[in-house]
Design a protein around this motif. Structure first.
Motif, PDB file in Angstrom:
ATOM      1  N   SER A  36       0.755  -1.290  -0.151  1.00  0.00           N
ATOM      2  CA  SER A  36      -0.090   0.346  -0.056  1.00  0.00           C
ATOM      3  C   SER A  36       1.372   1.047  -0.072  1.00  0.00           C
ATOM      4  O   SER A  36       1.900   1.235   1.284  1.00  0.00           O
ATOM      5  N   HIS A  72       1.403  -0.647 -10.065  1.00  0.00           N
ATOM      6  CA  HIS A  72      -0.024  -1.524  -8.650  1.00  0.00           C
ATOM      7  C   HIS A  72       0.287  -2.322  -9.596  1.00  0.00           C
ATOM      8  O   HIS A  72       0.965  -3.257  -9.773  1.00  0.00           O
ATOM      9  N   SER A  73      -0.379  -3.429  -8.368  1.00  0.00           N
ATOM     10  CA  SER A  73       0.566  -4.624  -7.436  1.00  0.00           C
ATOM     11  C   SER A  73      -0.323  -5.360  -8.592  1.00  0.00           C
ATOM     12  O   SER A  73      -1.583  -5.757  -9.093  1.00  0.00           O
ATOM     13  N   GLY A  93       3.391   4.497   3.062  1.00  0.00           N
ATOM     14  CA  GLY A  93       3.525   3.122   2.356  1.00  0.00           C
ATOM     15  C   GLY A  93       4.318   2.472   2.199  1.00  0.00           C
ATOM     16  O   GLY A  93       5.810   2.887   2.525  1.00  0.00           O
ATOM     17  N   ARG A  95       6.879  -0.211  -1.016  1.00  0.00           N
ATOM     18  CA  ARG A  95       5.566  -0.973  -2.108  1.00  0.00           C
ATOM     19  C   ARG A  95       7.219  -2.476  -2.180  1.00  0.00           C
ATOM     20  O   ARG A  95       8.321  -1.818  -1.684  1.00  0.00           O
TER      21      ARG A  95
END
Length: 98
Positions: A36, A72-73, A93, A95
């Motif tokens: 996130s 994006h994931s 967050g 990543r």
């Protein structure tokens, strides 16, 4: 054939960015494994030797930036290893990339 893989974790107050660089590969697969996060867009300049000094830090778009990608994931980028690229700072967050 030389194949290798590694993960990078970007996190505020830790590794927040990846400076401009080229990879020691013919082709690179850059996969966002998740997290996130806000920020951390991947940017691309031209091929190495195209007059790019690969200066650091690189906190935002510069005169060499040709493209930027918001990760994006589950999304992946494939690019030539000699293509100058890096990641803007994560603002919030964490990543993880493969």
């Amino acid at each position: 054939s030389d194949i290798h893989a590694f993960t990078v974790r970007y996190r505020e107050n830790e590794d927040r960015l990846l400076d401009s660089h080229v990879d020691s590969s013919d082709v690179t697969l850059n996969l966002c494994l998740g997290g996130s996060f806000e920020g951390g867009d991947v940017y691309f300049h031209g091929p190495a030797g195209d007059g790019d000094p690969m200066t650091s830090p690189h906190d935002g778009p510069c005169s060499h930036c040709r493209a930027s990608h918001q990760h994006h994931s589950g999304t992946a980028l494939i690019h030539l290893g000699n293509h100058v690229h890096g990641a803007h700072p994560i603002r919030k967050g964490r990543r993880t990339n493969l």
